[in-house]
Scaffold this motif. Structure first.
Motif, PDB file in Angstrom:
ATOM      1  N   VAL A   1       5.458   4.362   1.617  1.00 23.83           N
ATOM      2  CA  VAL A   1       4.985   2.984   1.666  1.00 23.83           C
ATOM      3  C   VAL A   1       4.301   2.772   3.018  1.00 23.83           C
ATOM      4  O   VAL A   1       4.942   2.769   4.068  1.00 23.83           O
ATOM      5  CB  VAL A   1       6.151   1.992   1.488  1.00 23.83           C
ATOM      6  CG1 VAL A   1       5.625   0.551   1.593  1.00 23.83           C
ATOM      7  CG2 VAL A   1       6.825   2.202   0.136  1.00 23.83           C
ATOM      8  N   LEU A   2       2.976   2.653   2.995  1.00 24.99           N
ATOM      9  CA  LEU A   2       2.217   2.485   4.230  1.00 24.99           C
ATOM     10  C   LEU A   2       2.254   1.051   4.739  1.00 24.99           C
ATOM     11  O   LEU A   2       2.171   0.813   5.939  1.00 24.99           O
ATOM     12  CB  LEU A   2       0.755   2.899   4.010  1.00 24.99           C
ATOM     13  CG  LEU A   2       0.510   4.345   3.547  1.00 24.99           C
ATOM     14  CD1 LEU A   2      -0.977   4.586   3.376  1.00 24.99           C
ATOM     15  CD2 LEU A   2       1.102   5.343   4.545  1.00 24.99           C
ATOM     16  N   PHE A   3       2.338   0.109   3.799  1.00 20.98           N
ATOM     17  CA  PHE A   3       2.368  -1.295   4.224  1.00 20.98           C
ATOM     18  C   PHE A   3       3.075  -2.121   3.157  1.00 20.98           C
ATOM     19  O   PHE A   3       2.886  -1.886   1.951  1.00 20.98           O
ATOM     20  CB  PHE A   3       0.946  -1.825   4.438  1.00 20.98           C
ATOM     21  CG  PHE A   3       0.923  -3.264   4.884  1.00 20.98           C
ATOM     22  CD1 PHE A   3       1.229  -3.606   6.191  1.00 20.98           C
ATOM     23  CD2 PHE A   3       0.624  -4.287   3.993  1.00 20.98           C
ATOM     24  CE1 PHE A   3       1.231  -4.931   6.598  1.00 20.98           C
ATOM     25  CE2 PHE A   3       0.629  -5.604   4.398  1.00 20.98           C
ATOM     26  CZ  PHE A   3       0.938  -5.921   5.706  1.00 20.98           C
ATOM     27  N   HIS A   4       3.866  -3.114   3.595  1.00 24.03           N
ATOM     28  CA  HIS A   4       4.591  -3.996   2.672  1.00 24.03           C
ATOM     29  C   HIS A   4       4.552  -5.416   3.227  1.00 24.03           C
ATOM     30  O   HIS A   4       4.857  -5.653   4.405  1.00 24.03           O
ATOM     31  CB  HIS A   4       6.040  -3.533   2.528  1.00 24.03           C
ATOM     32  CG  HIS A   4       6.891  -4.522   1.770  1.00 24.03           C
ATOM     33  ND1 HIS A   4       6.729  -4.769   0.431  1.00 24.03           N
ATOM     34  CD2 HIS A   4       7.890  -5.333   2.204  1.00 24.03           C
ATOM     35  CE1 HIS A   4       7.612  -5.688   0.065  1.00 24.03           C
ATOM     36  NE2 HIS A   4       8.323  -6.051   1.117  1.00 24.03           N
ATOM     37  N   SER A   5       4.145  -6.372   2.392  1.00 22.42           N
ATOM     38  CA  SER A   5       4.101  -7.781   2.789  1.00 22.42           C
ATOM     39  C   SER A   5       5.427  -8.462   2.491  1.00 22.42           C
ATOM     40  O   SER A   5       5.930  -8.367   1.374  1.00 22.42           O
ATOM     41  CB  SER A   5       2.998  -8.516   2.012  1.00 22.42           C
ATOM     42  OG  SER A   5       1.732  -8.083   2.397  1.00 22.42           O
ATOM     43  N   ARG A   6       5.967  -9.122   3.496  1.00 21.32           N
ATOM     44  CA  ARG A   6       7.064 -10.047   3.242  1.00 21.32           C
ATOM     45  C   ARG A   6       6.540 -11.477   3.124  1.00 21.32           C
ATOM     46  O   ARG A   6       7.274 -12.376   2.731  1.00 21.32           O
ATOM     47  CB  ARG A   6       8.098  -9.953   4.358  1.00 21.32           C
ATOM     48  CG  ARG A   6       8.835  -8.615   4.350  1.00 21.32           C
ATOM     49  CD  ARG A   6       9.963  -8.599   5.366  1.00 21.32           C
ATOM     50  NE  ARG A   6      10.692  -7.353   5.265  1.00 21.32           N
ATOM     51  CZ  ARG A   6      10.352  -6.237   5.915  1.00 21.32           C
ATOM     52  NH1 ARG A   6       9.294  -6.248   6.706  1.00 21.32           N
ATOM     53  NH2 ARG A   6      11.045  -5.129   5.765  1.00 21.32           N
ATOM     54  N   SER A   7       5.270 -11.643   3.532  1.00 15.36           N
ATOM     55  CA  SER A   7       4.568 -12.912   3.344  1.00 15.36           C
ATOM     56  C   SER A   7       3.086 -12.590   3.265  1.00 15.36           C
ATOM     57  O   SER A   7       2.652 -11.539   3.749  1.00 15.36           O
ATOM     58  CB  SER A   7       4.847 -13.871   4.505  1.00 15.36           C
ATOM     59  OG  SER A   7       4.127 -13.469   5.647  1.00 15.36           O
ATOM     60  N   PRO A   8       2.274 -13.460   2.668  1.00 17.93           N
ATOM     61  CA  PRO A   8       0.832 -13.184   2.602  1.00 17.93           C
ATOM     62  C   PRO A   8       0.203 -13.017   3.980  1.00 17.93           C
ATOM     63  O   PRO A   8      -0.782 -12.296   4.127  1.00 17.93           O
ATOM     64  CB  PRO A   8       0.276 -14.419   1.867  1.00 17.93           C
ATOM     65  CG  PRO A   8       1.418 -14.914   1.039  1.00 17.93           C
ATOM     66  CD  PRO A   8       2.647 -14.660   1.866  1.00 17.93           C
TER      67      PRO A   8
ATOM     68  N   VAL B   1       0.865  -1.180   0.000  1.00 21.44           N
ATOM     69  CA  VAL B   1       0.000   0.000   0.000  1.00 21.44           C
ATOM     70  C   VAL B   1       0.899   1.227   0.000  1.00 21.44           C
ATOM     71  O   VAL B   1       1.748   1.392   0.898  1.00 21.44           O
ATOM     72  CB  VAL B   1      -0.932   0.025   1.235  1.00 21.44           C
ATOM     73  CG1 VAL B   1      -1.857   1.228   1.156  1.00 21.44           C
ATOM     74  CG2 VAL B   1      -1.733  -1.267   1.332  1.00 21.44           C
ATOM     75  N   VAL B   2       0.726   2.082  -1.003  1.00 23.32           N
ATOM     76  CA  VAL B   2       1.601   3.242  -1.181  1.00 23.32           C
ATOM     77  C   VAL B   2       0.728   4.493  -1.279  1.00 23.32           C
ATOM     78  O   VAL B   2      -0.232   4.524  -2.057  1.00 23.32           O
ATOM     79  CB  VAL B   2       2.457   3.116  -2.459  1.00 23.32           C
ATOM     80  CG1 VAL B   2       3.414   4.288  -2.582  1.00 23.32           C
ATOM     81  CG2 VAL B   2       3.207   1.790  -2.464  1.00 23.32           C
ATOM     82  N   ALA B   3       1.034   5.521  -0.463  1.00 23.32           N
ATOM     83  CA  ALA B   3       0.363   6.818  -0.559  1.00 23.32           C
ATOM     84  C   ALA B   3       1.257   7.751  -1.372  1.00 23.32           C
ATOM     85  O   ALA B   3       2.462   7.863  -1.107  1.00 23.32           O
ATOM     86  CB  ALA B   3       0.113   7.398   0.822  1.00 23.32           C
ATOM     87  N   VAL B   4       0.670   8.456  -2.360  1.00 27.99           N
ATOM     88  CA  VAL B   4       1.459   9.269  -3.283  1.00 27.99           C
ATOM     89  C   VAL B   4       0.822  10.647  -3.415  1.00 27.99           C
ATOM     90  O   VAL B   4      -0.394  10.776  -3.560  1.00 27.99           O
ATOM     91  CB  VAL B   4       1.530   8.610  -4.688  1.00 27.99           C
ATOM     92  CG1 VAL B   4       2.432   9.436  -5.612  1.00 27.99           C
ATOM     93  CG2 VAL B   4       2.027   7.184  -4.590  1.00 27.99           C
TER      94      VAL B   4
END
Length: 493
Positions: A423-430, A413-416
């Motif tokens: 980058v508001l949220f980044h998954s390293r796994s599902p 999830v990226v706010a621009v």
């Protein structure tokens, strides 16, 4: 007023009234005055609740026991217990006001003050004294009950106020300059003043006990509460267990104003936590809670510098979603000396994990090769790009963005905006996105008015640095699509 008062008064009391003795005991005031505490708590609950649940009653009694100062006598125990029960009812409504007692609590009314009033007044004034002040019945409700006009009760109340002021002044307690509210609090306590010569719980049901209840506010209330099923006689016997219960180890977590957008994520990561303010949570420590909090800190949601926390055994507990006893004040006292980013009584939180190595150089090479390939004009035919494996739907609400996607998807999830991307949220796994789950199968993140790009892909996107340089949501989308053709991408404005 003085002429009316003169018609109500009998000869003045002696200047000095005897003080009730306090039995010596090593068990503390709650056990020493258990029956009085029980009646005071049950009465306050029954005044406002249609039915008093046994669990709530036990919790309120423990809360009141924790609130008692070690040297509390009989009258102080009753006054503190009543105030503590009202405080607990406020906490049930979601409010945690500062614990403040009546400034005149150290003025403990002598039962002979109450008797002096009753020996002096007319039946109308006695009704105001007993029912309005003693039982808390508003004058508007008392008037039809007594079959008198309300205009009669207001001057009767003034007369009772003035009578109590004269009686306590005769005993050396000046009330000059007091406003009506302060006088009313004193009159209420005088109306409830009871001695220490009450029969035991077993004696209340006897004819002697019932006769005693006619003149004793405490025992009169106890009999009414037993008659109405709020109390059982056995409730008036002190238990064998400790009173109050042993202290519980609790944690108080406070969020910096800049980190309050992470409140929802914290509450979801700390099930059973109690919100005691706009920026504070109290919870019972556990290995699962520690692990969840460390995971959030490693993801920087929030960064540990936006938190401060303290863990300590405190006089209180968390039960049925409420913080009871003096636990909150004790924790806040320990917390306020800590700087942001610090913890007390527990392991420090970790720093956020570093982002993966930048692939910007490889992206530049790839872009050059793509350009050369396009200039070749058909010298090579590329395979068709696969379509998105997952789908993603999203909507914006008042404070953020809510979306839904497949459980097996990696999510970014990226706010621009024109001047910055985040980058508001980044998954390293599902499974990582579980911290954003709303509990109904969807996910949510707090964000301001910037455009939001949400990506659902079958593999981890490892080029966050490229996104941070994106001048627009569309540019961010194109960068992701070039790297992950199978990703589902949506833009929410």
């Amino acid at each position: 007023m003085h002429s009316l008062l003169g018609s109500l008064m009998e000869p003045a009391l002696p200047r000095t009234l005897a003080t009730l003795s306090i039995p010596a005991s090593d068990h503390g005031p709650a056990r020493r005055h258990w029956a009085a505490l029980t009646v005071a708590v049950a009465w306050e609950l029954a005044k406002v609740l249609p039915k008093v649940r046994p669990q709530l009653f036990a919790m309120a009694r423990s809360h009141a026991a924790w609130r008692l100062p070690p040297s509390a006598g009989l009258a102080e125990t009753e006054a503190v217990a009543a105030a503590a029960t009202r405080e607990l009812l406020a906490r049930r409504a979601g409010r945690y006001p500062r614990w403040e007692l009546d400034v005149d609590l150290d003025l403990l009314p002598d039962p002979r003050w109450r008797q002096a009033v009753l020996d002096t007044v007319t039946p109308l004034h006695e009704a105001v004294f007993r029912l309005h002040y003693g039982d808390g019945v508003p004058l508007e409700e008392l008037a039809p009950h007594l079959k008198v006009d309300l205009s009669w009760l207001r001057p009767a109340r003034e007369a009772v106020r003035e009578l109590v002021r004269v009686i306590v002044a005769e005993d050396g307690v000046p009330t000059e300059g007091w406003d009506d509210a302060r006088v009313d609090r004193l009159v209420e306590r005088v109306s409830l003043a009871a001695g220490d010569r009450c029969p035991g719980p077993g004696g209340l049901a006897t004819e002697v006990g019932k006769a005693h209840g006619e003149s004793c506010p405490r025992c009169g209330r106890a009999l009414r509460l037993i008659r109405e099923g709020v109390l059982a006689p056995g409730d008036l016997y002190a238990p064998d267990s400790p009173v109050p219960p042993p202290n519980q180890t609790l944690i108080l977590l406070q969020l910096h104003p800049e980190g309050r957008k992470h409140t929802r994520a914290l509450r979801e990561a700390l099930p059973g936590s109690v919100k005691v303010g706009d920026d504070q949570l109290v919870y019972v420590p556990s290995e699962a809670a520690d692990a969840a909090l460390r995971e959030l800190a490693e993801a920087g949601t929030p960064h540990r510098s936006l938190l401060r926390m303290v863990r300590a055994p405190v006089p209180g507990a968390v039960t049925e979603g409420l913080v009871i006893g003096g636990a909150l004040e004790s924790l806040r006292g320990l917390l306020q000396i800590l700087p942001w980013g610090e913890v007390g009584g527990m392991q420090p939180l970790p720093e956020p994990l570093p982002p993966p190595p930048s692939a910007a150089r490889w992206w530049a090479v790839a872009a050059l090769l793509t350009s050369l390939a396009a200039g070749a004009g058909g010298l090579a035919i590329s395979a068709a790009e696969p379509g998105p494996r997952f789908s993603v739907t999203a909507t914006r609400d008042a404070e953020g963005v809510r979306w839904d996607t497949d459980d097996d998807a990696f999510v970014d999830v990226v706010a621009v905006s024109a001047d910055r991307a985040e980058v508001l949220f980044h998954s390293r796994s599902p499974a990582d996105k579980a911290v954003l789950a709303t509990g109904d199968g969807a996910y949510r993140v707090d964000v301001d008015a910037r455009a939001v790009v949400i990506v659902a892909s079958s593999t981890e996107f490892q080029d966050s640095a490229l996104l941070l340089a994106a001048p627009s949501a569309e540019a961010a989308r194109d960068s992701i699509r070039a790297r992950l053709p199978e990703a589902a991408i949506t833009i929410v404005r």
